[in-house]
Design an enzyme around this catalytic site. Structure first.
Site, short mmCIF file in Angstrom:
data_model
loop_
_atom_site.label_atom_id
_atom_site.label_comp_id
_atom_site.label_asym_id
_atom_site.label_seq_id
_atom_site.Cartn_x
_atom_site.Cartn_y
_atom_site.Cartn_z
N TYR A 43 0.83 -1.19 0.00
CA TYR A 43 0.00 0.00 0.00
C TYR A 43 0.87 1.25 0.00
O TYR A 43 1.51 1.59 0.99
CB TYR A 43 -0.94 0.03 1.21
CG TYR A 43 -1.82 -1.19 1.33
CD1 TYR A 43 -2.18 -1.95 0.23
CD2 TYR A 43 -2.32 -1.58 2.58
CE1 TYR A 43 -3.00 -3.06 0.35
CE2 TYR A 43 -3.15 -2.69 2.70
CZ TYR A 43 -3.47 -3.43 1.59
OH TYR A 43 -4.29 -4.54 1.72
N HIS A 126 0.67 -12.14 1.35
CA HIS A 126 -0.12 -11.23 0.51
C HIS A 126 -0.09 -11.65 -0.96
O HIS A 126 0.98 -11.71 -1.58
CB HIS A 126 0.44 -9.81 0.65
CG HIS A 126 -0.52 -8.74 0.26
ND1 HIS A 126 -0.17 -7.41 0.15
CD2 HIS A 126 -1.85 -8.79 -0.05
CE1 HIS A 126 -1.22 -6.69 -0.19
NE2 HIS A 126 -2.25 -7.51 -0.33
#
Length: 309
Positions: A43, A126
């Protein structure tokens, strides 16, 4: 409150967000009682972790729960193009995939360094969709050892693919699964597979992407579904749901935000507003009353899951 604040929004997802606005969003979440936070190196190429760390640094560590992710290492890159992977106004860095045991340990330590904290509660592998051998054979055992050492409380997977998450849960000793976009008013593909498995194994589930990239916030023609412009038939399905909600005086996004929490395997909904006003609206919708009759009507409007992109 069974809600976690995701941090992609404060890290420039789709549009740049300044430091002041990001900190105001985090403060609004804290003031409204949110004590769970989810972040990732991905992010904003580290910007989310840096901003979240600055906010949490003066908070008692036992007062909140924190998850971050592994699988992407960050490297300084002066040639990096702003807007890569839809993050804008971010540092000049690039992402390098690494699901090895060494990469997992390095990723976690670098995340702690960026946040200025000494531990996280949950580490999630992830988006390992194309790297499952390494994720299961190396990342998961490494995270299990870190759990045994007390470096993390638990570990799991974070992905958009319910099948990938299901395989990871079946083949590892994970505690947690985060699935994005696959358990919503429109998209129920995680329900009979992943959620049923997690319920059976007492694995906690965090559901993200409950607005399906924005379609369930504003079901207009051309709105995104799963990060792409939604086909007309999916927009029409969302519009029918919005009309059903309107008849009961309920916003569609209220039903969308609350829906996953009706499943007993779901521990939390992850939301990602990047501005304080959106944080306030999100919490208000989570607290709105949704009549049982409306849930029944929405269930009858679920589109054909086999057609979903």
């Amino acid at each position: 409150m069974n809600v976690a604040l995701g941090t992609s929004g404060i890290a420039g997802l789709y549009q740049a967000v300044g430091e002041e606005d990001a900190q105001a969003a985090l403060q609004a979440a804290w003031d409204l009682g949110i004590r769970r936070f989810d972040t990732a190196p991905h992010y904003g190429v580290g910007q989310a972790e840096e901003r979240l760390g600055r906010f949490l640094r003066d908070k008692p560590r036992e007062s909140y729960t924190l998850s971050t992710k592994v699988g992407r290492l960050l490297v300084d890159d002066p040639s990096a193009v702003d807007g890569t992977d839809s993050f804008f106004g971010v540092p000049a860095r690039s992402r390098v995939r690494d699901y090895s045991a060494e990469g997992v340990r390095r990723s976690l330590q670098e995340s702690l360094d960026r946040m200025g904290l000494d531990r996280v509660d949950i580490a999630l592998v992830h988006d390992p969709d194309d790297h499952m051998a390494a994720a299961i054979g190396e990342a998961a055992p490494a995270l299990a050892r870190l759990r045994d050492e007390g470096v993390v409380t638990g570990f799991g997977i974070g992905t958009n693919d319910a099948g990938v998450a299901e395989r990871f849960i079946r083949e590892t000793d994970a505690d947690t699964a985060m699935v994005a976009g696959r358990y919503s008013l429109l998209d129920r593909r995680a329900e009979t597979s992943l959620l049923a498995l997690c319920d059976e194994r007492s694995v906690s589930v965090m559901v993200a992407g409950v607005l399906n990239s924005g379609l369930l916030a504003d079901p207009r023609p051309g709105a995104p579904f799963n990060y792409e412009p939604a086909p007309e038939w999916i927009v029409e399905a969302a519009q029918r749901m919005a009309q059903a909600c309107e008849a009961y005086g309920v916003w569609l996004r209220a039903a969308a935000l609350q829906f996953p929490l009706r499943h007993r395997a779901v521990d939390a909904v992850v939301v990602g507003p990047g501005h304080a006003d959106l944080v306030h609206d999100t919490v208000a919708q989570l607290r709105a009353r949704v009549p049982d009759e409306l849930w029944d009507e929405l269930a009858a409007l679920v589109p054909d899951q086999a057609r979903l992109p």
